[in-house]
Write an enzyme that holds these catalytic residues in place. Structure first.
Site, PDB file in Angstrom:
ATOM      1  N   THR A 452       0.851  -1.187   0.000  1.00  6.55           N
ATOM      2  CA  THR A 452       0.000   0.000   0.000  1.00  6.55           C
ATOM      3  C   THR A 452       0.891   1.244   0.000  1.00  6.55           C
ATOM      4  O   THR A 452       1.905   1.277   0.697  1.00  6.55           O
ATOM      5  CB  THR A 452      -0.950   0.011   1.211  1.00  6.55           C
ATOM      6  OG1 THR A 452      -1.744   1.196   1.172  1.00  6.55           O
ATOM      7  CG2 THR A 452      -0.201  -0.057   2.523  1.00  6.55           C
ATOM      8  N   HIS A 504       2.593 -11.699  14.243  1.00  9.19           N
ATOM      9  CA  HIS A 504       3.645 -12.298  15.060  1.00  9.19           C
ATOM     10  C   HIS A 504       3.359 -13.758  15.383  1.00  9.19           C
ATOM     11  O   HIS A 504       4.251 -14.495  15.833  1.00  9.19           O
ATOM     12  CB  HIS A 504       3.802 -11.508  16.368  1.00  9.19           C
ATOM     13  CG  HIS A 504       5.223 -11.388  16.829  1.00  9.19           C
ATOM     14  ND1 HIS A 504       6.165 -12.354  16.590  1.00  9.19           N
ATOM     15  CD2 HIS A 504       5.880 -10.426  17.520  1.00  9.19           C
ATOM     16  CE1 HIS A 504       7.335 -12.009  17.107  1.00  9.19           C
ATOM     17  NE2 HIS A 504       7.182 -10.821  17.678  1.00  9.19           N
TER      18      HIS A 504
END
Length: 533
Positions: A452, A504
């Protein structure tokens, strides 16, 4: 032997669809590849065509029913229609035909009783598509045909814009529009009547036997005669506009209409109210009439506008919140000296344009650098599916594209094998079709990584949100000159902050940081992309 008509094979992310419209009924003859039924999913309308020529003998799902991938919708038998779809058919066919025939006859009689036949032909109601459960309403984006203009069967009459795609409304037969009931910009519900269509009419609206029903002159009549529009002086007002003009006591002559034929739309009145340009000479203020108490006097105008959140915006919000709630999201940052890429671009941009007929931008370099970095760090290119980790042996990179309706993410396939020119051309094409609402459902699914670019709007630094089920996203930002220490000296360099947000649960911090460092190295020395080092 009967041939089964099956629903399309839906993509993995689409669980079911809704039968929007049957274009044929039992007993009708069909040609091979002729459109029979439309299936609406939460993203796009899928057309189901006849697998072979014959006669539609069975309809096994009704309009509005929910169907699964490859479910049998109906059957086609050999032979052609007999002209009377109810005669000689099986019991099942009778059950299907009789209610619809009765309704059709009643509707036809009602049309005849009202005195309108659109030039001698039967009249039909043109309805909005049957929206899926997740879509509450649509907006009439464009009418491609005017009242009285001749059209062919299945020719596009209007575009209905929903939260995900633009749906086309086609003509049910050869003929012409007799009356438009939903103007451009108006909100419509599922299966709401948009217009009245007359078979066999067209060519000249003055020839329609409906008289004022199918000609612009209808606007000269009062609002109570069912026409919707009203003519005030030499101005034609849409119903919603007429209501606002009355509420705010405006001078119609001072309002400029932007609709077809100079018709004044609701948006034109809103603009006039905001600008204060249509107040009457008597000095009446642009405030709704009939208020119970006078509002406090405030210097200057303080307009407010309340509009419903579009369905696309609601979907985006839902997915972003879902990503933050379900992923253990963390962001790491770095900065890259864009000097080498900018020099390379400046040196070859003219040659590149002549050779490939497209401009050389920055996205091509970032996509190629990301493709190489993803090969080196497969965890960043993976996705999570429940308790499974899916490692992708290819790089499909989604590129976020901003449109007036919201953010969409079309996907570049196999970017590792694409040339920079191919990347630039495809991104330009994606951007144009995204703004026109013409992207297909398959073009926005299946990415393994997303990029993006908030820098085109001036963003200096931001934290991008992961696009599930992907596990990472790269955020690009504005190139800004900053003083940097280079070989013990201070130099002004064109720098860009890069951000990688990652899940994560899947990606360790070490891999995310090294992935971003690899991106930095490849961009600061573009020759590495050619040498694969």
């Amino acid at each position: 032997m009967a041939t089964e008509i099956k629903a399309p094979n839906f993509p993995e992310s689409v669980a079911e669809g809704t039968v929007a419209a049957w274009h044929k009924k039992p007993g009708d003859s069909v040609e091979r590849d002729e459109l029979i039924v439309e299936i609406e999913t939460d993203k796009v309308v899928l057309e189901v065509v006849a697998p072979e020529a014959g006669t539609l003998t069975d309809v096994m799902v009704e309009e509005g029913d929910t169907v699964e991938s490859e479910q049998v919708l109906g059957k086609i038998g050999e032979g052609s229609a007999s002209g009377d779809s109810g005669s000689g058919d099986s019991d099942d066919s009778d059950k299907e035909d009789k209610p619809s025939d009765t309704a059709s006859e009643g509707k036809a009689e009602e049309k005849k009783a009202s005195g309108g036949n659109g030039g001698g032909g039967q009249q039909h109601e043109v309805k909005a598509p049957s929206f899926p459960e997740s879509v509450q309403e649509g907006t009439v984006a464009t009418w491609h045909k005017k009242v009285g203009e001749a059209v062919k069967r299945d020719e596009v009459l209007a575009d209905i814009e929903t939260d995900k795609v633009v749906l086309e409304v086609v003509a049910p037969a050869d003929g012409a529009l007799a009356e438009i009931k939903a103007e451009e910009g108006s909100q419509v519900a599922s299966e709401e009547v948009l217009a009245i269509f007359a078979e066999g009419a067209g060519g000249d609206s003055s020839n329609n036997s409906t008289g004022a029903d199918s000609t612009p002159h209808k606007a000269e009549s009062s609002a109570d005669d069912g026409s919707g529009d009203e003519k005030v002086g030499d101005k034609i007002l849409a119903p919603a506009a007429r209501k606002m003009v009355a509420e705010y006591d405006l001078d119609v002559a001072k309002i400029e209409g932007t609709g077809k034929g100079g018709r004044i739309l609701k948006e034109d009145v809103q603009k006039a109210v905001k600008g204060g340009s249509a107040k009457k000479a008597s000095g009446g203020s642009a405030a709704p009439k009939g208020t119970a108490t006078a509002a406090p006097v405030v210097e200057g105008e303080r307009p407010e506008k309340r509009v419903p959140m579009s369905r696309l915006r609601q979907t985006i919000a839902k997915r972003l919140v879902q990503a933050q709630q379900t992923a253990a999201m963390l962001t790491t940052y770095n900065e890259v000296d864009m000097g080498a890429v900018m020099d390379l671009r400046a040196q070859y941009k003219d040659t590149f344009l002549k050779a490939h007929d497209t401009k050389l931008g920055f996205m091509g370099f970032f996509v190629k650098a990301a493709s190489e970095a993803l090969k080196r760090f497969p965890d960043v290119n993976a996705s999570i599916d429940g308790t499974d980790i899916v490692y992708h042996g290819y790089q499909d990179i989604g590129v976020a594209v901003s449109t007036d309706r919201g953010l969409v993410v079309p996907v570049l396939r196999d970017t590792d094998s694409m040339k920079i020119a191919d990347v630039e051309k495809t991104i330009v094409d994606f951007g144009k079709r995204a703004r026109d609402g013409k992207l297909g459902i398959d073009e926005m699914q299946g990415g393994t990584f997303t990029i993006t670019n908030g820098g085109i709007f001036g963003s200096l630094m931001s934290t991008p949100i992961i696009n599930p089920p992907q596990t990472a996203i790269l955020g690009m930002h504005k190139i800004q000159e900053r003083p940097m220490a280079v070989n013990g000296k201070v130099e002004i360099r064109p720098m860009m902050y890069l951000a990688v947000s990652y899940d994560h649960r899947m990606i360790d911090g070490k891999d995310a940081v090294q992935f971003l460092v690899t991106m930095k190295e490849l961009l600061e020395d573009p020759a590495r992309l050619l040498l694969d080092v």
